[in-house]
Design an enzyme around this catalytic site. Sequence first.
Site, PDB file in Angstrom:
ATOM      1  CG  ASN A 102      -6.655  -0.966   1.488  1.00 31.49           C
ATOM      2  OD1 ASN A 102      -5.995  -0.526   0.551  1.00 31.49           O
ATOM      3  ND2 ASN A 102      -6.098  -1.473   2.577  1.00 31.49           N
TER       4      ASN A 102
ATOM      5  CG  HIS B 229      -3.143   3.282   2.654  1.00 29.22           C
ATOM      6  ND1 HIS B 229      -3.691   2.975   1.421  1.00 29.22           N
ATOM      7  CD2 HIS B 229      -3.145   2.126   3.370  1.00 29.22           C
ATOM      8  CE1 HIS B 229      -4.001   1.687   1.400  1.00 29.22           C
ATOM      9  NE2 HIS B 229      -3.682   1.151   2.566  1.00 29.22           N
TER      10      HIS B 229
ATOM     11  CB  CYS C 270      -0.938   0.011   1.193  1.00 30.83           C
ATOM     12  SG  CYS C 270      -2.044  -1.385   1.180  1.00 30.83           S
TER      13      CYS C 270
HETATM   14  N1  ACO Z   1     -18.012  -8.671   9.970  1.00 33.51           N
HETATM   15  C1  ACO Z   1     -18.386  -8.970  11.232  1.00 33.51           C
HETATM   16  N2  ACO Z   1     -17.514  -9.332  12.187  1.00 33.51           N
HETATM   17  C2  ACO Z   1     -16.220  -9.369  11.836  1.00 33.51           C
HETATM   18  C3  ACO Z   1     -15.750  -9.062  10.538  1.00 33.51           C
HETATM   19  C4  ACO Z   1     -16.716  -8.714   9.582  1.00 33.51           C
HETATM   20  N3  ACO Z   1     -16.390  -8.407   8.332  1.00 33.51           N
HETATM   21  N4  ACO Z   1     -14.425  -9.192  10.514  1.00 33.51           N
HETATM   22  C5  ACO Z   1     -14.035  -9.553  11.724  1.00 33.51           C
HETATM   23  N5  ACO Z   1     -15.114  -9.666  12.537  1.00 33.51           N
HETATM   24  C6  ACO Z   1     -15.169 -10.056  13.938  1.00 33.51           C
HETATM   25  C7  ACO Z   1     -13.948 -10.848  14.377  1.00 33.51           C
HETATM   26  O1  ACO Z   1     -14.115 -12.223  14.082  1.00 33.51           O
HETATM   27  C8  ACO Z   1     -13.932 -10.576  15.857  1.00 33.51           C
HETATM   28  O2  ACO Z   1     -14.886 -11.415  16.502  1.00 33.51           O
HETATM   29  P1  ACO Z   1     -14.529 -12.123  17.899  1.00 33.51           P
HETATM   30  O3  ACO Z   1     -14.319 -10.972  18.851  1.00 33.51           O
HETATM   31  O4  ACO Z   1     -15.747 -12.921  18.163  1.00 33.51           O
HETATM   32  O5  ACO Z   1     -13.300 -12.903  17.637  1.00 33.51           O
HETATM   33  C9  ACO Z   1     -14.450  -9.149  15.974  1.00 33.51           C
HETATM   34  O6  ACO Z   1     -15.147  -8.876  14.756  1.00 33.51           O
HETATM   35  C10 ACO Z   1     -13.342  -8.128  16.123  1.00 33.51           C
HETATM   36  O7  ACO Z   1     -12.331  -8.411  15.163  1.00 33.51           O
HETATM   37  P2  ACO Z   1     -11.044  -7.527  15.053  1.00 33.51           P
HETATM   38  O8  ACO Z   1     -10.114  -8.141  14.056  1.00 33.51           O
HETATM   39  O9  ACO Z   1     -10.539  -7.232  16.423  1.00 33.51           O
HETATM   40  O10 ACO Z   1     -11.685  -6.198  14.431  1.00 33.51           O
HETATM   41  P3  ACO Z   1     -11.023  -4.794  14.303  1.00 33.51           P
HETATM   42  O11 ACO Z   1     -11.821  -3.798  15.024  1.00 33.51           O
HETATM   43  O12 ACO Z   1      -9.546  -4.836  14.557  1.00 33.51           O
HETATM   44  O13 ACO Z   1     -11.227  -4.491  12.737  1.00 33.51           O
HETATM   45  C11 ACO Z   1      -9.911  -4.505  10.725  1.00 33.51           C
HETATM   46  C12 ACO Z   1     -10.614  -5.351  11.778  1.00 33.51           C
HETATM   47  C13 ACO Z   1     -10.964  -3.664  10.020  1.00 33.51           C
HETATM   48  C14 ACO Z   1      -9.219  -5.410   9.735  1.00 33.51           C
HETATM   49  C15 ACO Z   1      -8.873  -3.558  11.402  1.00 33.51           C
HETATM   50  O14 ACO Z   1      -8.090  -4.308  12.311  1.00 33.51           O
HETATM   51  C16 ACO Z   1      -7.947  -2.856  10.431  1.00 33.51           C
HETATM   52  O15 ACO Z   1      -8.370  -2.028   9.646  1.00 33.51           O
HETATM   53  N6  ACO Z   1      -6.642  -3.121  10.517  1.00 33.51           N
HETATM   54  C17 ACO Z   1      -5.594  -2.427   9.740  1.00 33.51           C
HETATM   55  C18 ACO Z   1      -5.524  -2.914   8.332  1.00 33.51           C
HETATM   56  C19 ACO Z   1      -4.319  -2.266   7.668  1.00 33.51           C
HETATM   57  O16 ACO Z   1      -3.886  -1.181   7.998  1.00 33.51           O
HETATM   58  N7  ACO Z   1      -3.728  -2.980   6.733  1.00 33.51           N
HETATM   59  C20 ACO Z   1      -2.471  -2.533   6.172  1.00 33.51           C
HETATM   60  C21 ACO Z   1      -2.645  -1.854   4.921  1.00 33.51           C
HETATM   61  S1  ACO Z   1      -3.293  -2.931   3.729  1.00 33.51           S
HETATM   62  C22 ACO Z   1      -1.978  -3.384   2.684  1.00 33.51           C
HETATM   63  O17 ACO Z   1      -0.844  -3.234   2.956  1.00 33.51           O
HETATM   64  C23 ACO Z   1      -2.377  -4.112   1.503  1.00 33.51           C
END
Ligand code: ACO
Length: 329
Positions: free
Chosen positions: A285, A255, A115
Amino acid sequence: MAKSSAVINSIASYLPEKTLTNHDLTKLVDTSDEWIFTRTGIRERRIAADDEFASSMGAKAARKALEQAHLSPLDIDLIIVSTMTPDYLSPSTAALIQRDIGATRAAAVDIGAACSGFVYGLTMVKAFIESSIYSTILLVSTEKNSAFVDYTDRNTCVIFGDGAAACVISRDGHGLRIKTTHLGASGEESDLIQIPAGGCRLPASSTSFDDKLHCLQMNGKELFKHAVRRMEEAINICLKAADVPASSLRWLVPHQANIRIIDALAKRFSIPEDRVAITIDMFANTSSSTIPIALEKLQQTGQIASSDLVLLTAFGGGLTWGATLLEAT
Ligand code: ACO
């Protein structure tokens, strides 16, 4: 003699027709519009057609950028393509775009910084132009993320979209001048976001296919923690090099991975909401394409005026990160 500057003369994007909404995704995985929107800021994303690829989307954006700059493909000295979803492992997507647009004079190379690829690319372009190695460079970010996303994995499939953008960058002239730039990387955390199979370490096999190892895997929670800290670090270094306070910025163009990451970053620099470019709601994204797509939207709507300072910042797999300060001329 005054030193030459690298200036973005034109910028254009290409977004595929097909829209996949959060509601559409609820038919594929156990999720909801409410969860996706509140946790990420995403409402919908674009998905490339079966016959659209990183190269064809990149070529469409490139042709538009050349037209806007009133240049012919033969004016291009070098094509740099940022992609983590190339058409092939080899040849490069840059070579395919060179062929498709007929830029027969141009050298062509791909860069892989996930990214952060656009900011990495701009930094390389600045070096090539300021050292007078090349005069006119086409920088393309293009991603068909949908080809590498597992649409049964709710942790990843809701986040990504497809899209491309291209810039013509020349020595001096009118546009957005690249003032200062800073890049960083940490391979120590390379396992936080990966496409495990398909390279020489884990070549394609029936097992790698059955285990979905050709799809993108990510530890979102851990990445989240690094994202804000690393972009903050890069912004501080980039602004310090230009001797510019964050309060002077007209636009922050971050980003677009998660609205909560963007909000946290803007808060750390006391940048108000109306100075932060947001496209994540519409396009999600698109990896290295998010920043140039957002930049193009600002330009298209006449929201960048002469002498405005625009700060780009990126974070992604590798890990990689960076920041680049632009000044409208
Ligand atoms: N719908 C419903 N529930 C979901 C979903 C979904 N799509 N996805 C995950 N959950 C659930 C999980 O299973 C978890 O349930 P549990 O508590 O029963 O285990 C709960 O929601 C919380 O999951 P988390 O992973 O803690 O959710 P979080 O608030 O962290 O959000 C996300 C996840 C959106 C991926 C976030 O962590 C994020 O944006 N991270 C950064 C991503 C990033 O910066 N990537 C790098 C750049 S991308 C690149 O380089 C290509």
